[in-house]
Design an enzyme around this catalytic site. Structure first.
Site, PDB file in Angstrom:
ATOM      1  N   LYS A   1      57.343   1.904  31.594  1.00  0.00           N
ATOM      2  CA  LYS A   1      59.204   2.167  30.928  1.00  0.00           C
ATOM      3  C   LYS A   1      59.710   1.547  31.241  1.00  0.00           C
ATOM      4  O   LYS A   1      60.799   0.898  31.530  1.00  0.00           O
ATOM      5  CB  LYS A   1      59.151   3.368  32.796  1.00  0.00           C
ATOM      6  CG  LYS A   1      60.791   3.811  32.181  1.00  0.00           C
ATOM      7  CD  LYS A   1      60.527   5.436  30.668  1.00  0.00           C
ATOM      8  CE  LYS A   1      62.266   5.900  30.616  1.00  0.00           C
ATOM      9  NZ  LYS A   1      62.069   7.043  29.181  1.00  0.00           N
TER      10      LYS A   1
ATOM     11  N   ASP B   1      57.179   8.282  29.531  1.00  0.00           N
ATOM     12  CA  ASP B   1      57.254  10.280  28.802  1.00  0.00           C
ATOM     13  C   ASP B   1      56.530  10.492  27.769  1.00  0.00           C
ATOM     14  O   ASP B   1      55.742  11.212  27.552  1.00  0.00           O
ATOM     15  CB  ASP B   1      59.005   9.872  29.092  1.00  0.00           C
ATOM     16  CG  ASP B   1      59.331   8.668  27.781  1.00  0.00           C
ATOM     17  OD1 ASP B   1      58.514   7.456  27.587  1.00  0.00           O
ATOM     18  OD2 ASP B   1      60.845   9.029  27.585  1.00  0.00           O
TER      19      ASP B   1
ATOM     20  N   TYR C   1      56.636   4.271  46.566  1.00  0.00           N
ATOM     21  CA  TYR C   1      56.444   4.250  47.475  1.00  0.00           C
ATOM     22  C   TYR C   1      56.333   3.470  48.819  1.00  0.00           C
ATOM     23  O   TYR C   1      56.490   3.905  49.474  1.00  0.00           O
ATOM     24  CB  TYR C   1      55.074   5.129  47.638  1.00  0.00           C
ATOM     25  CG  TYR C   1      54.460   5.990  46.686  1.00  0.00           C
ATOM     26  CD1 TYR C   1      54.878   6.457  45.290  1.00  0.00           C
ATOM     27  CD2 TYR C   1      53.326   6.885  47.220  1.00  0.00           C
ATOM     28  CE1 TYR C   1      54.661   7.677  45.272  1.00  0.00           C
ATOM     29  CE2 TYR C   1      53.694   8.358  46.599  1.00  0.00           C
ATOM     30  CZ  TYR C   1      53.544   8.365  45.571  1.00  0.00           C
ATOM     31  OH  TYR C   1      53.506   9.292  44.929  1.00  0.00           O
TER      32      TYR C   1
ATOM     33  N   ASP D   1      48.219  14.504  38.326  1.00  0.00           N
ATOM     34  CA  ASP D   1      48.172  16.317  38.537  1.00  0.00           C
ATOM     35  C   ASP D   1      48.214  16.364  36.821  1.00  0.00           C
ATOM     36  O   ASP D   1      47.364  17.567  37.196  1.00  0.00           O
ATOM     37  CB  ASP D   1      49.382  16.544  39.353  1.00  0.00           C
ATOM     38  CG  ASP D   1      49.010  16.930  40.731  1.00  0.00           C
ATOM     39  OD1 ASP D   1      48.215  15.557  41.042  1.00  0.00           O
ATOM     40  OD2 ASP D   1      50.223  17.717  41.124  1.00  0.00           O
TER      41      ASP D   1
ATOM     42  N   ASP E   1      50.857   8.745  39.769  1.00  0.00           N
ATOM     43  CA  ASP E   1      50.918  10.335  41.093  1.00  0.00           C
ATOM     44  C   ASP E   1      50.779  11.655  39.562  1.00  0.00           C
ATOM     45  O   ASP E   1      50.375  12.804  40.406  1.00  0.00           O
ATOM     46  CB  ASP E   1      51.505   9.851  42.274  1.00  0.00           C
ATOM     47  CG  ASP E   1      51.914  11.209  42.887  1.00  0.00           C
ATOM     48  OD1 ASP E   1      50.080  11.849  43.225  1.00  0.00           O
ATOM     49  OD2 ASP E   1      52.372  11.960  42.997  1.00  0.00           O
TER      50      ASP E   1
HETATM   51  C1  IPM Z   1      48.159  12.172  45.934  1.00  0.00           C
HETATM   52  C2  IPM Z   1      48.920  12.820  46.900  1.00  0.00           C
HETATM   53  C3  IPM Z   1      50.128  11.674  47.733  1.00  0.00           C
HETATM   54  C4  IPM Z   1      50.641  10.405  46.991  1.00  0.00           C
HETATM   55  C5  IPM Z   1      50.838  12.349  48.717  1.00  0.00           C
HETATM   56  C6  IPM Z   1      50.149  12.990  49.219  1.00  0.00           C
HETATM   57  C7  IPM Z   1      51.652  11.781  49.599  1.00  0.00           C
HETATM   58  O1  IPM Z   1      50.190  13.407  45.961  1.00  0.00           O
HETATM   59  O2  IPM Z   1      47.587  11.504  46.686  1.00  0.00           O
HETATM   60  O3  IPM Z   1      47.917  11.987  44.548  1.00  0.00           O
HETATM   61  O4  IPM Z   1      51.962  10.653  46.392  1.00  0.00           O
HETATM   62  O5  IPM Z   1      50.133   9.334  46.893  1.00  0.00           O
HETATM   63 MG    MG Z   2      49.518  12.991  44.184  1.00  0.00          MG
END
Ligand code: IPM
Ligand code: MG
Length: 365
Positions: A191, A224, A141, A252, A248
């Site tokens: 990884k 993975d 990032y 999710d 990240d």
């Molecule tokens: C999160 C989001 C952010 C990230 C984006 C919006 C930049 O996906 O906080 O998980 O990738 O950190």
């Molecule tokens: Mg995110």
């Protein structure tokens, strides 16, 4: 307790969900006799529209002076064009970096009433109680990036994944310290079969845990395989620690255990200062969801649970944090849920109805 909290509503559903977080903060202040001074500032697309930049200097100054920051979400299609001079997401990354909030805590648990909202079978979800600690201010990032034009007109672009020993070490210490208050098992995700940064990660994790946290059991797992095990045996995980982008993506995925992305809160923390409060930024892990923005149907629980984390980690008000967590559970039990987690045949409640239901339960105690 007199504290100063900055609210950054941001874009899309951000303002709707932070409004419910603020409602709950007011209920906590009233019940427990605190004075929370709240102020709002701009970030993301809303800031670009008004000031031309995603993180105005004024916003950063207000956050630096605050005890804690509550953030909604940033981004939206209107700011998405590839040649845009400023992007909403830059505001979020810049504030994390500027405040050195390197440790992002993302707890994942399953409310028994919501197992039907998860795509996994209920028996897989029993006992899920994990905490992902994501490195937040390093890695790909923030590495060097660029573009150049190759011969002809072919484009060539690059992003760099880099980590220093110090960046890994401090994240490992946060994760291991948290593991001490839980089941004392720490899973480090990398990884290392491919990436040099992951081999450093593994070495530093092994050394720091052996030297400073001999009571913690550390295991290493490839990212993975971790993605697979999160679905196959999610209840086995206690504290997971990983680098920025892996964290990240995995969180999710992990949100599907809880049933909705709209349920997962987060806390972004820097170094312990030993003061009465600890600066932190609190935000749902979800995005700005432009497709449902402005309709009053977004799930505010991730934002409200982020308020609980704010109380716990920045203000060190554990009883107040527990009151919010309990009020959320009670509101869900009473059927106050938005459409993303409503059971088939159950009437979905609005963002505001859910927020009010939680605030009332905080007030009632
Ligand atoms: C999160 C989001 C952010 C990230 C984006 C919006 C930049 O996906 O906080 O998980 O990738 O950190
Ligand atoms: Mg995110």
């Amino acid at each position: 307790m007199n504290v100063n909290i900055v609210v950054l509503p941001g874009d899309g559903i951000g303002p709707e969900v932070t409004a419910e977080g603020v409602r709950v903060l007011h209920a906590v202040a009233a019940r427990f006799g605190h004075a929370f001074a709240l102020s709002e500032a701009l970030i993301g697309g809303a800031a670009i529209d008004r000031t031309g930049t995603a993180l105005p200097a004024e916003t950063l100054a207000a956050c630096r002076a605050a005890d804690a920051v509550l953030l909604g979400a940033v981004g939206g299609p209107q700011w998405d064009h590839p040649d845009a001079p400023a992007r909403p997401e830059q505001g979020l990354l810049a504030i994390r970096k500027a405040l050195d909030l390197f440790a992002n805590l993302r707890p994942v648990s399953v409310h028994p009433r919501l197992t039907a909202s998860s795509p996994l079978r209920p028996e897989r979800l029993a006992g899920v109680e994990m905490l992902v600690v994501r490195e937040l201010t390093g890695g790909i990032y923030f590495g060097e990036r660029g573009r150049k034009q190759l011969a002809g007109s072919e484009e060539f672009v690059f992003d760099t994944l880099a980590y220093s020993e110090r960046e890994v070490g401090r994240l490992v210490r946060v994760a291991a310290t948290l593991a001490r208050t839980r089941r004392k098992t720490l899973t480090s995700v990398d990884k290392a079969n491919v990436l040099e940064t992951s081999r450093l990660w593994r070495r530093v994790a092994t050394r720091v845990v052996a030297e400073e946290f001999p009571d913690i059991e550390l295991e290493h797992i490839l990212v993975d395989a971790c993605a697979m095990h999160l679905l196959r045996r999610p209840a086995d995980f206690d504290v997971i620690m990983t680098e920025n982008m892996f964290g990240d993506i995995l969180t999710d995925e992990a949100s599907m255990l809880a049933g909705s992305l709209g349920l997962l809160p987060s806390a972004s923390l820097g170094v312990e200062t030993g003061g009465a409060t600890r600066m932190g930024l609190y935000e749902p892990i979800h995005g700005s969801a432009p497709d449902i923005a402005g309709r009053g149907i977004a799930n505010p629980l991730a934002a409200i649970l982020s308020v609980a984390m704010l109380l716990r980690f920045s203000l060190r008000l554990e009883a107040e944090a527990r009151a919010v967590d309990a009020a959320v559970a009670a509101a869900v039990d009473a059927g106050f849920v938005t459409g993303d987690i409503a059971a088939p045949g159950e009437t979905p409640r609005s963002t505001e109805e859910v927020g009010r239901a939680v605030a009332e339960r905080v007030a009632a105690g």
